[in-house]
Design a protein around this motif. Structure first.
Motif, PDB file in Angstrom:
ATOM      1  N   UNK A 181      17.063   2.517  -5.160  1.00  0.00           N
ATOM      2  CA  UNK A 181      17.155   1.217  -5.817  1.00  0.00           C
ATOM      3  C   UNK A 181      15.786   0.587  -6.073  1.00  0.00           C
ATOM      4  N   UNK A 182      14.840   0.901  -5.221  1.00  0.00           N
ATOM      5  CA  UNK A 182      13.502   0.333  -5.373  1.00  0.00           C
ATOM      6  C   UNK A 182      12.470   1.436  -5.180  1.00  0.00           C
ATOM      7  N   UNK A 183      11.723   1.732  -6.242  1.00  0.00           N
ATOM      8  CA  UNK A 183      10.698   2.764  -6.165  1.00  0.00           C
ATOM      9  C   UNK A 183       9.572   2.439  -7.141  1.00  0.00           C
ATOM     10  N   UNK A 184       8.438   3.052  -6.920  1.00  0.00           N
ATOM     11  CA  UNK A 184       7.257   2.797  -7.739  1.00  0.00           C
ATOM     12  C   UNK A 184       7.226   3.742  -8.927  1.00  0.00           C
ATOM     13  N   UNK A 185       6.669   3.245 -10.039  1.00  0.00           N
ATOM     14  CA  UNK A 185       6.495   4.082 -11.226  1.00  0.00           C
ATOM     15  C   UNK A 185       5.032   4.199 -11.639  1.00  0.00           C
ATOM     16  N   UNK A 186       4.171   3.357 -11.066  1.00  0.00           N
ATOM     17  CA  UNK A 186       2.747   3.419 -11.392  1.00  0.00           C
ATOM     18  C   UNK A 186       1.951   2.803 -10.248  1.00  0.00           C
ATOM     19  N   UNK A 187       0.672   3.193 -10.118  1.00  0.00           N
ATOM     20  CA  UNK A 187      -0.203   2.692  -9.063  1.00  0.00           C
ATOM     21  C   UNK A 187      -1.577   2.388  -9.636  1.00  0.00           C
ATOM     22  N   UNK A 188      -2.315   1.523  -8.948  1.00  0.00           N
ATOM     23  CA  UNK A 188      -3.694   1.199  -9.329  1.00  0.00           C
ATOM     24  C   UNK A 188      -4.402   0.639  -8.113  1.00  0.00           C
ATOM     25  N   UNK A 189      -5.737   0.689  -8.148  1.00  0.00           N
ATOM     26  CA  UNK A 189      -6.517   0.203  -7.005  1.00  0.00           C
ATOM     27  C   UNK A 189      -7.748  -0.550  -7.480  1.00  0.00           C
ATOM     28  N   UNK A 190      -8.053  -1.654  -6.796  1.00  0.00           N
ATOM     29  CA  UNK A 190      -9.345  -2.291  -6.916  1.00  0.00           C
ATOM     30  C   UNK A 190     -10.227  -1.796  -5.784  1.00  0.00           C
ATOM     31  N   UNK A 191     -11.400  -2.390  -5.632  1.00  0.00           N
ATOM     32  CA  UNK A 191     -12.297  -1.939  -4.567  1.00  0.00           C
ATOM     33  C   UNK A 191     -11.625  -2.025  -3.208  1.00  0.00           C
ATOM     34  N   UNK A 192     -10.987  -3.177  -2.928  1.00  0.00           N
ATOM     35  CA  UNK A 192     -10.386  -3.398  -1.617  1.00  0.00           C
ATOM     36  C   UNK A 192      -8.960  -3.945  -1.727  1.00  0.00           C
ATOM     37  N   UNK A 193      -8.336  -3.783  -2.874  1.00  0.00           N
ATOM     38  CA  UNK A 193      -6.943  -4.198  -3.023  1.00  0.00           C
ATOM     39  C   UNK A 193      -6.196  -3.152  -3.839  1.00  0.00           C
ATOM     40  N   UNK A 194      -4.865  -3.262  -3.833  1.00  0.00           N
ATOM     41  CA  UNK A 194      -4.035  -2.205  -4.411  1.00  0.00           C
ATOM     42  C   UNK A 194      -2.835  -2.799  -5.127  1.00  0.00           C
ATOM     43  N   UNK A 195      -2.274  -1.983  -6.053  1.00  0.00           N
ATOM     44  CA  UNK A 195      -1.103  -2.390  -6.821  1.00  0.00           C
ATOM     45  C   UNK A 195      -0.125  -1.224  -6.959  1.00  0.00           C
ATOM     46  N   UNK A 196       1.152  -1.557  -7.093  1.00  0.00           N
ATOM     47  CA  UNK A 196       2.083  -0.624  -7.722  1.00  0.00           C
ATOM     48  C   UNK A 196       3.040  -1.415  -8.606  1.00  0.00           C
ATOM     49  N   UNK A 197       3.542  -0.753  -9.639  1.00  0.00           N
ATOM     50  CA  UNK A 197       4.556  -1.313 -10.520  1.00  0.00           C
ATOM     51  C   UNK A 197       5.866  -0.618 -10.186  1.00  0.00           C
ATOM     52  N   UNK A 198       6.933  -1.399  -9.998  1.00  0.00           N
ATOM     53  CA  UNK A 198       8.201  -0.799  -9.565  1.00  0.00           C
ATOM     54  C   UNK A 198       9.116  -0.481 -10.749  1.00  0.00           C
ATOM     55  N   UNK A 199      10.291   0.041 -10.448  1.00  0.00           N
ATOM     56  CA  UNK A 199      11.232   0.471 -11.475  1.00  0.00           C
ATOM     57  C   UNK A 199      11.861  -0.681 -12.235  1.00  0.00           C
ATOM     58  N   UNK A 200      11.627  -1.913 -11.785  1.00  0.00           N
ATOM     59  CA  UNK A 200      12.059  -3.105 -12.528  1.00  0.00           C
ATOM     60  C   UNK A 200      10.896  -3.719 -13.303  1.00  0.00           C
ATOM     61  N   UNK A 201       9.802  -2.973 -13.391  1.00  0.00           N
ATOM     62  CA  UNK A 201       8.584  -3.392 -14.092  1.00  0.00           C
ATOM     63  C   UNK A 201       7.949  -4.639 -13.466  1.00  0.00           C
ATOM     64  N   UNK A 202       8.106  -4.766 -12.143  1.00  0.00           N
ATOM     65  CA  UNK A 202       7.463  -5.846 -11.412  1.00  0.00           C
ATOM     66  C   UNK A 202       6.250  -5.305 -10.654  1.00  0.00           C
ATOM     67  N   UNK A 203       5.239  -6.155 -10.501  1.00  0.00           N
ATOM     68  CA  UNK A 203       3.982  -5.753  -9.862  1.00  0.00           C
ATOM     69  C   UNK A 203       3.978  -6.193  -8.402  1.00  0.00           C
ATOM     70  N   UNK A 204       3.571  -5.272  -7.537  1.00  0.00           N
ATOM     71  CA  UNK A 204       3.385  -5.548  -6.118  1.00  0.00           C
ATOM     72  C   UNK A 204       1.915  -5.343  -5.790  1.00  0.00           C
TER      73      UNK A 204
END
Length: 386
Positions: A181-204
């Motif tokens: 029901x909840x999974x990631x579809x994309x990831x990204x990183x800053x120098x000291x922070x991180x992101x993923x985009x989930x299957x509902x196209x929301x950013x974490x």
């Protein structure tokens, strides 16, 4: 301070600083260096700059644990380590991770890894992303794995055990609960922070947040502000983010309909907005009434963007017609604008080498940047490497 590239014929090339074996190959060089203080320095060979040519010239990495049948599809670099992803979902890496107190190590019992090593227990990995000293990987089931330095909670998880010591974070582990029901579809990183985009196209996002670079407002402006684990970014909710990238203290994103959004630290024009934009409602000001932080992701007007990238304090966007724009800190000419002055707003790079090119990718290190253009088959072969 190093770069890594993947060629179409499955070679991995590296160049730059190799102090921590980040190049994945032997760069020992017996050549001398020029003594700039010597009295006869003016008579020295102008070509003897003291630069190690085995570091500064792109060259192929050693195979290490890579097999002859491994096909590589992605490369990425941290400050002192490099990583590659194969088409069958395995990750290899080399170099080391650093923390506030120096070298942490590359793996539990490995301080510095000189050549490619398989990163266990990762399998079925589909993408990787690197920050300054941490790595994210996403697998075929949408689970996000993290490892490396976790001093700013950029790993989004606690160490393996309470008594694991500083090397406990070097073992890849999932950074949250992922399922059907909840999974990631994309990831990204800053120098000291991180992101993923989930299957509902929301950013974490999670990690260091002293300039609200995660998009969260928790403890904004405090040096020790951190988001301890992945948290839904309300300020990007329903924004339709297509691509996201992190710098050191700022972040950039483009939406599916081509909007360019930026937020975070502003004193080096990292967010690409004029000073007139900042108000008491959208920014944090210092005691001298100068803007320090753009809190809310804000669109840069009049741009149709299809790609974004971020260096430490410099950012890039590629528009719908293949032009590349840059902005931010430029003390080492890393904006490509031919000036050491900061670039206040996204500005097209009008350079004769790329003016007629269709730019398809951009990237940035700490003090330099790279763009890539669509190859034209009728181009003349390079002359003297140019």
């Amino acid at each position: 301070m190093h770069a890594i590239a993947l060629t179409k014929d499955n070679r991995v090339l590296t160049w730059g600083v190799n102090d921590d074996k980040a190049l994945g190959r032997d760069t020992t060089w017996a050549g001398g260096v020029r003594d700039v203080d010597a009295e006869d320095s003016e008579d020295d060979d102008d070509d003897d700059t003291g630069v190690n040519p085995r570091e500064s010239t792109p060259a192929q990495i050693d195979n290490g644990e890579l097999g002859p049948d491994d096909i590589i599809c992605k490369v990425a670099a941290t400050d002192s380590a490099s990583f590659l992803l194969t088409t069958d979902g395995f990750v290899f890496g080399w170099g080391t991770f650093r923390g506030a107190d120096g070298i942490i190590g590359f793996a539990k019992d490995i301080r510095v890894q000189p050549t490619p090593m398989l990163i266990a227990p990762l399998q079925d990995i589909t993408d990787i992303a690197c920050g300054s000293n941490h790595v994210l990987a996403i697998d075929a089931n949408g689970k996000v794995w993290t490892w490396g330095s976790g001093g700013q909670f950029q790993l989004g998880r606690k160490p393996l055990t309470r008594h694991g010591g500083p090397t406990a974070t070097l073992q890849p582990q999932p950074c949250g609960m992922f399922g059907k029901k909840h999974y990631a579809v994309d990831i990204a990183a800053g120098s000291y922070h991180s992101f993923y985009i989930d299957n509902q196209n929301q950013v974490w996002a999670w990690g260091l947040n002293n300039y609200s670079q995660t998009g969260h407002y928790d403890d904004t402006g405090k040096d020790d502000a951190m988001i301890l684990q992945p948290k839904l970014v309300d300020s990007l909710k329903d924004a339709g983010i297509a691509t996201i990238a992190g710098g050191e203290h700022h972040s950039v994103a483009c939406t599916k309909d081509g909007k360019l959004l930026t937020w975070g630290r502003v004193d080096g024009h990292q967010v690409g907005h004029p000073d007139s934009l900042f108000t008491e409602d959208n920014a944090v000001f210092d005691e001298n009434k100068k803007p320090r932080i753009l809190l809310r992701p804000t669109a840069v007007p009049h741009l149709d963007t299809k790609f974004v990238a971020a260096g430490v304090d410099t950012s890039f966007a590629i528009d719908a017609v293949g032009r590349v724009l840059s902005w931010g800190f430029s003390a080492n000419y890393q904006t490509g604008q031919g000036t050491t002055d900061d670039i206040e707003v996204p500005t097209i790079i009008e350079n004769s080498a790329i003016r007629s090119r269709d730019i398809i990718w951009a990237g940035a290190g700490g003090q330099y940047s790279v763009v890539a253009a669509e190859y034209e088959s009728d181009e003349s072969p390079p002359v003297n490497g140019k």
